[in-house]
Design an enzyme around this catalytic site. Structure first.
Site, short mmCIF file in Angstrom:
data_model
loop_
_atom_site.label_atom_id
_atom_site.label_comp_id
_atom_site.label_asym_id
_atom_site.label_seq_id
_atom_site.Cartn_x
_atom_site.Cartn_y
_atom_site.Cartn_z
N TRP A 157 -3.78 77.30 40.24
CA TRP A 157 -3.55 78.69 40.66
C TRP A 157 -2.97 78.78 42.06
O TRP A 157 -3.03 79.82 42.70
CB TRP A 157 -4.84 79.51 40.51
CG TRP A 157 -5.10 79.86 39.06
CD1 TRP A 157 -4.20 79.74 38.03
CD2 TRP A 157 -6.30 80.36 38.47
NE1 TRP A 157 -4.78 80.14 36.84
CE2 TRP A 157 -6.06 80.53 37.09
CE3 TRP A 157 -7.56 80.69 38.98
CZ2 TRP A 157 -7.04 81.02 36.20
CZ3 TRP A 157 -8.53 81.18 38.10
CH2 TRP A 157 -8.27 81.34 36.73
N CYS A 195 -17.76 85.35 30.47
CA CYS A 195 -17.15 85.04 31.78
C CYS A 195 -17.91 85.84 32.84
O CYS A 195 -18.94 86.45 32.54
CB CYS A 195 -15.66 85.42 31.75
SG CYS A 195 -14.73 84.82 33.18
N CYS A 218 -13.00 79.95 30.51
CA CYS A 218 -12.95 81.20 29.76
C CYS A 218 -11.74 81.25 28.87
O CYS A 218 -10.79 81.98 29.12
CB CYS A 218 -12.98 82.41 30.68
SG CYS A 218 -12.15 82.17 32.22
N CYS A 268 0.54 91.71 39.86
CA CYS A 268 1.13 90.65 40.65
C CYS A 268 0.02 89.77 41.20
O CYS A 268 -1.09 90.23 41.40
CB CYS A 268 1.92 91.23 41.82
SG CYS A 268 3.25 92.30 41.28
N GLY A 322 -21.55 83.81 36.88
CA GLY A 322 -21.44 83.70 38.34
C GLY A 322 -21.30 85.02 39.05
O GLY A 322 -22.12 85.37 39.88
N GLU A 327 7.52 97.68 45.03
CA GLU A 327 7.85 99.08 44.73
C GLU A 327 7.72 99.38 43.23
O GLU A 327 7.28 100.47 42.84
CB GLU A 327 9.28 99.42 45.19
CG GLU A 327 9.49 99.48 46.69
CD GLU A 327 9.71 98.10 47.33
OE1 GLU A 327 9.57 97.06 46.63
OE2 GLU A 327 10.00 98.05 48.54
N LEU A 328 8.11 98.41 42.40
CA LEU A 328 8.05 98.67 40.95
C LEU A 328 6.61 98.86 40.49
O LEU A 328 6.30 99.74 39.69
CB LEU A 328 8.72 97.53 40.18
CG LEU A 328 8.76 97.75 38.66
CD1 LEU A 328 9.58 98.98 38.29
CD2 LEU A 328 9.31 96.53 37.93
N LYS A 329 5.72 98.03 41.01
CA LYS A 329 4.31 98.15 40.65
C LYS A 329 3.81 99.57 40.92
O LYS A 329 3.21 100.21 40.06
CB LYS A 329 3.50 97.14 41.46
CG LYS A 329 2.01 97.30 41.31
CD LYS A 329 1.27 96.49 42.38
CE LYS A 329 -0.21 96.70 42.30
NZ LYS A 329 -0.80 96.10 41.09
N HIS A 347 -14.68 91.60 28.84
CA HIS A 347 -13.42 92.34 29.05
C HIS A 347 -13.52 93.76 28.50
O HIS A 347 -12.65 94.57 28.73
CB HIS A 347 -12.26 91.62 28.36
CG HIS A 347 -12.03 90.25 28.92
ND1 HIS A 347 -11.54 90.06 30.20
CD2 HIS A 347 -12.25 89.01 28.43
CE1 HIS A 347 -11.45 88.76 30.44
NE2 HIS A 347 -11.89 88.11 29.39
N1 GLN Z 1 -17.63 82.09 38.41
C1 GLN Z 1 -16.50 82.93 38.16
C2 GLN Z 1 -16.99 84.35 37.92
O1 GLN Z 1 -18.05 84.49 37.40
C3 GLN Z 1 -15.72 82.47 36.97
C4 GLN Z 1 -14.49 83.31 36.73
C5 GLN Z 1 -13.54 82.75 35.71
O2 GLN Z 1 -13.89 81.88 34.96
N2 GLN Z 1 -12.35 83.28 35.64
O3 GLN Z 1 -16.29 85.31 38.20
ZN ZN Z 2 -14.34 82.71 32.90
#
Ligand code: GLN
Ligand code: ZN
Length: 768
Positions: free
Chosen positions: A575, A740, A657, A530, A446, A27-29, A708
């Site tokens: 993860w 990345c 990354c 989250c 990738g 709910e907070l999100k 990014h």
């Molecule tokens: N192969 C993944 C991508 O290209 C690598 C993602 C990552 O390093 N967080 O999305």
């Molecule tokens: Zn990456």
């Protein structure tokens, strides 16, 4: 006759350090995101926040003390910065509303700010070794602290109105400074004497508001502190000892090590100790506890989702309870912030697996059972203890968990498995022949954009509104599109684009035996963000290839080399919620064997370049440096096992990354990937210094495109960055690639950016 469980002899207290604040169904999100979009008002947001707090207290009301102040609209460290009046100068002049300034520091802008008004957000960093991120407090030599107790006092007042027995929770002064970042050449420890009076005043106000106990969190005590920091701890608590409240100093996430004697002898009324991660020190802590102190033991794992073995816990607690009597308190090991809220939401988990789990609400029930067993005798909770035993036994013996073939494979791992056939220089020569590439070869990491269409198709497939073959057709079309675009761009090593992947860990977890997925097992990562970590519950095996068909299809579309994409064992492990019935190392080696099979299948299918992502290798480093090497040893070994079952001609890539390699460069080199791609575009290639100094021998692709940002790097910018790279690493060993994956970007950004990147590579070749 008085028994060991005579109520008058023992009255173990129960309390909690903190409860998840995102709400039962996030709910907070949703309230935050709606407020930020101007779809709702601050009043509405604050009302939702109040409801969550109230509900959390109701859930905890059977405890002797419930936390107040653990709730946060974004982050508890940022809350503390506000309480201490420590705001960055860049918002100090914006004195319209505290809530707006709060979100400005948290995320760069508040609801009503126009984009041009936005200020740069505070830096975000991981909270100890968790996946929770806090906003780093900023300090300078002239930082002054002024008390702003309104938030915490308002929450205390709410708790009083609700009639709960409350205990305010604050971040302790030493940990607050320890987490801060100096924005000039100052020494943050020198600020302690300015900070302590504000804490003193705050504690006084909390006492006036009716608090008997205040919890001060000092998890910095589970890290290696040098002498100056250890002295600061003593100094801080000597200064706070005259406060009109009882202080419960909370440590968690590990053992106290060199800080043990120091901690136990601080002039506070109680110490909270993490008996799950600190188990090895428990005996010593109990034996050395001064007789005037309460000992709160964190006996329920606040970092994982497994049921506690209540019978074993009870057995080790009984003598401690007999010794300490009412000086023993029980709690979860740390704040429950790090686990999902309520297991009762899960309707799709297999009943066996469900019976082995406990989320935050269930952990509180476990705590109450333990308290009853100690206070009223085990018979008072005979039924609960028997049920718990049955669940624990079922998990211990379940064939879903235990696969003898996998255990045997792990115990048969020989040193040979981690070795490649030849050394890097031999391989490099063979690969150059087998896989002719120009100088400064170009590639991507990738993923290509996860478009709305892709996400819709996946959702439709999950909901069974399209068939598997319809889904396959759609994904193949996406792959073909990505391949054609890369060919047009003139990239050298292509990728299939990862259209079929929701998430780089979940995708593999879903296909491995030994993994389960919750529906609502969300845990706060930062602010409204989250994550729902997959649950690694059993021995890992790979029933069938996971990526081969897609990669083969992609390779069939082009004569250019197609890079197979896998997530590495260390990243999958780091993860996930992992098993507590075997070491992380063993779980990681099982994953490594599964990834190895996939690597070998890709090779057999004619894929000559294989990338194994280890984005989370660094974040698995233990809190204490003394333990780093043993982690790195098995983590790197796991990577090597996954990667090294191929012939010399097959080129292994890895990707990471982040940009901090100083402490781990030897381990990175020992991974011995033929090519490593890393994030560098923001660091102006300075991060290559450590590779240069180490004389890192293999190939490197330093990221030249900050994925990014929506900004498109110019070709000249890429060329300049690569020239800087070539000053440090010989051009023959450099690749040109983004930082990345591109999944969060859009095609209209990606194409011109990659075009510039390819053009830069061509210019560099021409000039070489
Ligand atoms: N192969 C993944 C991508 O290209 C690598 C993602 C990552 O390093 N967080 O999305
Ligand atoms: Zn990456």
């Amino acid at each position: 006759m008085a028994t060991a469980h005579d109520v008058s002899l023992q009255r173990v207290k129960l309390h909690n350090l903190g409860f998840p604040r995102i709400g039962n169904k996030r709910e907070l999100k949703f309230a935050l995101e709606s407020f930020w979009k101007n779809d709702s008002t601050a009043t509405e947001l604050l009302a939702t926040a109040g409801q969550i707090r109230s509900k959390n207290w109701t859930l905890q009301q059977s405890l002797d003390l419930v936390p107040v102040g653990d709730f946060s609209l974004y982050d508890q460290v940022l809350d503390m910065s506000f309480t201490l009046g420590n705001l960055p100068k860049r918002v100090a002049h914006l004195n319209d509303s505290e809530l707006d300034n709060y979100f400005r520091i948290a995320r760069g802008r508040s609801a009503n700010d126009s984009p041009c008004q936005c200020i740069h957000a505070g830096e975000m960093t991981k909270w100890f070794d968790t996946n929770y991120h806090y906003i780093v407090p900023e300090v300078t030599t002239d930082t002054v602290f002024t008390l702003n107790s309104a938030r915490i006092l308002a929450q205390v007042a709410e708790a009083k109105t609700q009639g709960v027995k409350f205990k305010p929770v604050l971040i302790g002064p030493v940990t607050y400074l320890w987490l801060s970042k100096e924005k000039d050449s100052s020494n943050k420890l020198a600020l302690l004497h300015k900070l302590l009076p504000v804490y003193q005043q705050l504690l006084t106000e909390l006492a006036q508001a009716g608090a008997e106990w205040v919890q001060l969190d000092e998890p910095a005590l589970v890290t290696e502190l040098d002498q100056a920091w250890q002295e600061a701890v003593t100094q801080a608590y000597q200064a706070l000892k005259f406060s009109p409240v009882k202080l419960l100093l909370a440590t968690y996430f590990g053992t106290l090590g060199d800080n043990l004697t120091l901690t136990l002898n601080l002039p506070v009324a109680g110490i909270h100790f993490d008996a799950v991660r600190g188990k090895a020190e428990l005996e010593q802590v109990v034996a050395s506890l001064p007789s005037d102190k309460v000992l709160s033991l964190g006996v329920i794992d606040g970092r994982n989702i497994w049921k506690t073995d209540l019978n074993i816990t009870l057995a080790y607690l009984q003598p401690i309870a007999a010794k300490l009597a009412e000086r023993l308190w029980l709690a979860p090991s740390c704040s429950l912030l790090h686990v999902p809220v309520n297991l009762d939401n899960e309707t799709k988990l297999d009943t066996d697996i469900l019976s082995w789990l406990a989320f935050a609400e269930q952990k509180l029930i476990e705590l109450t059972v333990l308290g009853k067993a100690l206070n009223d005798g085990p018979n008072a909770v005979g039924r609960e203890l028997a049920d718990n035993l049955a669940a624990i036994n079922s998990r211990h013996t379940s064939p879903r968990v235990h696969n003898p073939a996998v255990k045997a494979a792990v115990s048969n791992i020989s040193a040979q498995l981690g070795k490649r056939q030849s050394s890097y220089s031999v391989r490099a020569a063979k690969q150059a022949k087998h896989l002719p590439l120009p100088l400064y070869p170009t590639t991507t990491i990738g993923s290509f954009p996860q478009t709305k269409e892709i996400r819709q198709a996946r959702l439709a497939f999950k909901k069974h509104s399209i068939s598997a073959s319809e889904y396959e057709v759609k994904m193949k079309a996406e792959i073909e599109y990505a391949v054609r675009e890369q060919e047009k761009l003139g990239l050298d090593v292509l990728v299939h684009g990862e259209a079929e992947r929701n998430d780089m860990v979940e995708y593999f977890g879903e296909q491995l035996q030994g993994y389960a997925f919750s529906q609502f097992g969300w845990v706060q990562s930062y602010g409204s963000r989250c994550v729902k970590p997959p649950i690694l519950f059993g021995d890992i095996s790979r029933p069938q290839p996971m990526t081969v068909a897609w990669t083969k299809y992609a390779q069939s579309l082009t004569d250019k080399p197609m890079k197979g994409m896998l997530t590495g064992p260390v990243t999958i492990l780091n993860w996930s919620f992992v098993r507590d019935d075997q070491s992380r190392r063993d779980s990681c080696l099982q994953l490594a064997l599964a990834v190895r099979q996939e690597v070998q299948d890709l090779e057999a299918a004619g894929v000559n370049v294989i990338q194994i992502d280890e984005a989370a290798l660094r974040e698995g480093l233990p809190l204490r440096r003394a333990q780093w090497q043993s982690y790195l040893d098995w983590a790197v070994e796991a990577f090597r096992i996954s990667a090294n079952g191929v012939k010399d001609e097959t080129q292994i890539h890895t990707h990471m990354c982040y940009s901090e390699f100083n402490d781990i460069i030897a381990a990175i080199a020992h991974m011995d990937a033929d090519v490593i791609t890393i994030e560098t575009s923001r660091s102006d290639m300075e991060l290559l210094d450590v590779f240069e100094q180490f004389a890192y021998p293999n190939q490197i692709g330093p990221g030249v495109y900050d994925i990014h940002s929506p900004n498109i790097p110019a070709a000249e910018q890429v060329t300049k960055l690569m020239q800087k790279a070539a000053e440090r690493i010989p051009a023959q060993r450099l690749w040109v690639n983004p930082d990345c994956g591109l999944k969060t970007r859009q095609w209209h950004e990606v194409i011109p950016a990659l075009q510039n990147m390819v053009d830069a590579a061509k210019a560099l070749r021409a000039a070489a």
